[in-house]
Write an enzyme that holds these catalytic residues in place. Structure first.
Site, PDB file in Angstrom:
ATOM      1  N   LEU A 167       0.480   6.945  20.772  1.00  0.00           N
ATOM      2  CA  LEU A 167      -0.133   5.655  21.078  1.00  0.00           C
ATOM      3  C   LEU A 167       0.798   4.870  22.006  1.00  0.00           C
ATOM      4  O   LEU A 167       1.482   3.942  21.586  1.00  0.00           O
ATOM      5  CB  LEU A 167      -0.395   4.881  19.784  1.00  0.00           C
ATOM      6  CG  LEU A 167      -1.115   3.543  19.913  1.00  0.00           C
ATOM      7  CD1 LEU A 167      -2.564   3.740  20.323  1.00  0.00           C
ATOM      8  CD2 LEU A 167      -1.047   2.782  18.593  1.00  0.00           C
ATOM      9  N   PRO A 168       0.849   5.273  23.290  1.00  0.00           N
ATOM     10  CA  PRO A 168       1.723   4.538  24.206  1.00  0.00           C
ATOM     11  C   PRO A 168       1.219   3.113  24.455  1.00  0.00           C
ATOM     12  O   PRO A 168       0.009   2.880  24.540  1.00  0.00           O
ATOM     13  CB  PRO A 168       1.692   5.374  25.485  1.00  0.00           C
ATOM     14  CG  PRO A 168       0.462   6.193  25.402  1.00  0.00           C
ATOM     15  CD  PRO A 168       0.165   6.381  23.945  1.00  0.00           C
ATOM     16  N   HIS A 169       2.163   2.203  24.546  1.00  0.00           N
ATOM     17  CA  HIS A 169       1.865   0.800  24.806  1.00  0.00           C
ATOM     18  C   HIS A 169       3.162   0.136  25.267  1.00  0.00           C
ATOM     19  O   HIS A 169       4.215   0.756  25.252  1.00  0.00           O
ATOM     20  CB  HIS A 169       1.322   0.109  23.552  1.00  0.00           C
ATOM     21  CG  HIS A 169       2.256   0.178  22.388  1.00  0.00           C
ATOM     22  ND1 HIS A 169       2.408   1.332  21.620  1.00  0.00           N
ATOM     23  CD2 HIS A 169       3.115  -0.726  21.874  1.00  0.00           C
ATOM     24  CE1 HIS A 169       3.301   1.106  20.683  1.00  0.00           C
ATOM     25  NE2 HIS A 169       3.759  -0.125  20.813  1.00  0.00           N
ATOM     26  N   ALA A 170       3.045  -1.105  25.679  1.00  0.00           N
ATOM     27  CA  ALA A 170       4.217  -1.900  26.046  1.00  0.00           C
ATOM     28  C   ALA A 170       4.039  -3.278  25.426  1.00  0.00           C
ATOM     29  O   ALA A 170       3.080  -3.517  24.678  1.00  0.00           O
ATOM     30  CB  ALA A 170       4.366  -1.969  27.564  1.00  0.00           C
ATOM     31  N   LEU A 191      -2.813   1.814  24.795  1.00  0.00           N
ATOM     32  CA  LEU A 191      -3.289   0.505  24.356  1.00  0.00           C
ATOM     33  C   LEU A 191      -2.591  -0.586  25.159  1.00  0.00           C
ATOM     34  O   LEU A 191      -1.385  -0.503  25.397  1.00  0.00           O
ATOM     35  CB  LEU A 191      -2.975   0.311  22.863  1.00  0.00           C
ATOM     36  CG  LEU A 191      -3.221  -1.068  22.271  1.00  0.00           C
ATOM     37  CD1 LEU A 191      -4.721  -1.345  22.166  1.00  0.00           C
ATOM     38  CD2 LEU A 191      -2.565  -1.183  20.900  1.00  0.00           C
TER      39      LEU A 191
END
Length: 166
Positions: A72-75, A111
């Site tokens: 679930l990559p996000h920043a 996301l």
């Protein structure tokens, strides 16, 4: 969203435009880039957000690998995010993100959130879907965007009906 100023649901932010199936990538960075490019193409994030997701993963190691085979990559909220959004890609061949138990990854869900709160409902709905092994198997077997979308949208409709019946 059905009403003005309502909190978005997963069905509001996941569309065929934000799904790719059986994508070939060489490594985890390319997997994040592919998932992020879908969000850029829809105008939901600026290109810099994709780089921020990669930096976040580098800084926090494989923390974004939330379950076996799922990243679930996000920043940080606001790092080039124009509106809450999500993308789903399945990988043709799994890749390693560096997580000791949950590698390799074959489902990548990017996301982006505009703040610390507005995406919570989407995350909760996403978690409910991902906790069901049948859904995960169907996502992995899917050959088309429509199949993926149906898994997410039908599951949400079932959930909404169950809550309405209570």
């Amino acid at each position: 969203m059905t009403k003005l100023n309502t909190i978005p649901e997963l069905a509001d932010v996941l569309t065929e435009d934000t799904i790719m199936v059986k994508v070939s990538v060489s490594d985890w960075k390319e997997a994040i880039r592919k998932a992020g490019e879908l969000l850029v193409k829809t105008g939901s994030v600026e290109p810099r957000y994709v780089n921020e997701m990669i930096k976040f993963c580098e800084k926090h190691n494989a923390y974004i690998v939330i379950a076996p085979g799922i990243a679930l990559p996000h920043a940080r909220p606001g790092d080039g995010v124009k509106k809450i959004c999500i993308s789903v890609i399945t990988l043709k061949e799994p890749v390693k993100f560096g997580h000791p138990q949950n590698d390799p990854v074959d489902i990548v869900i990017a996301l982006a959130a505009v703040d610390d709160q507005s995406h919570i409902k989407v995350l909760k709905q996403l978690a409910e879907i991902l906790m069901d092994q049948k859904n995960l198997n169907n996502i992995r077997k899917a050959r088309t965007k429509k199949e993926i979308l149906k898994i997410f949208h039908c599951t949400q409709k079932e959930r909404n009906k169950a809550h309405a019946d209570k």
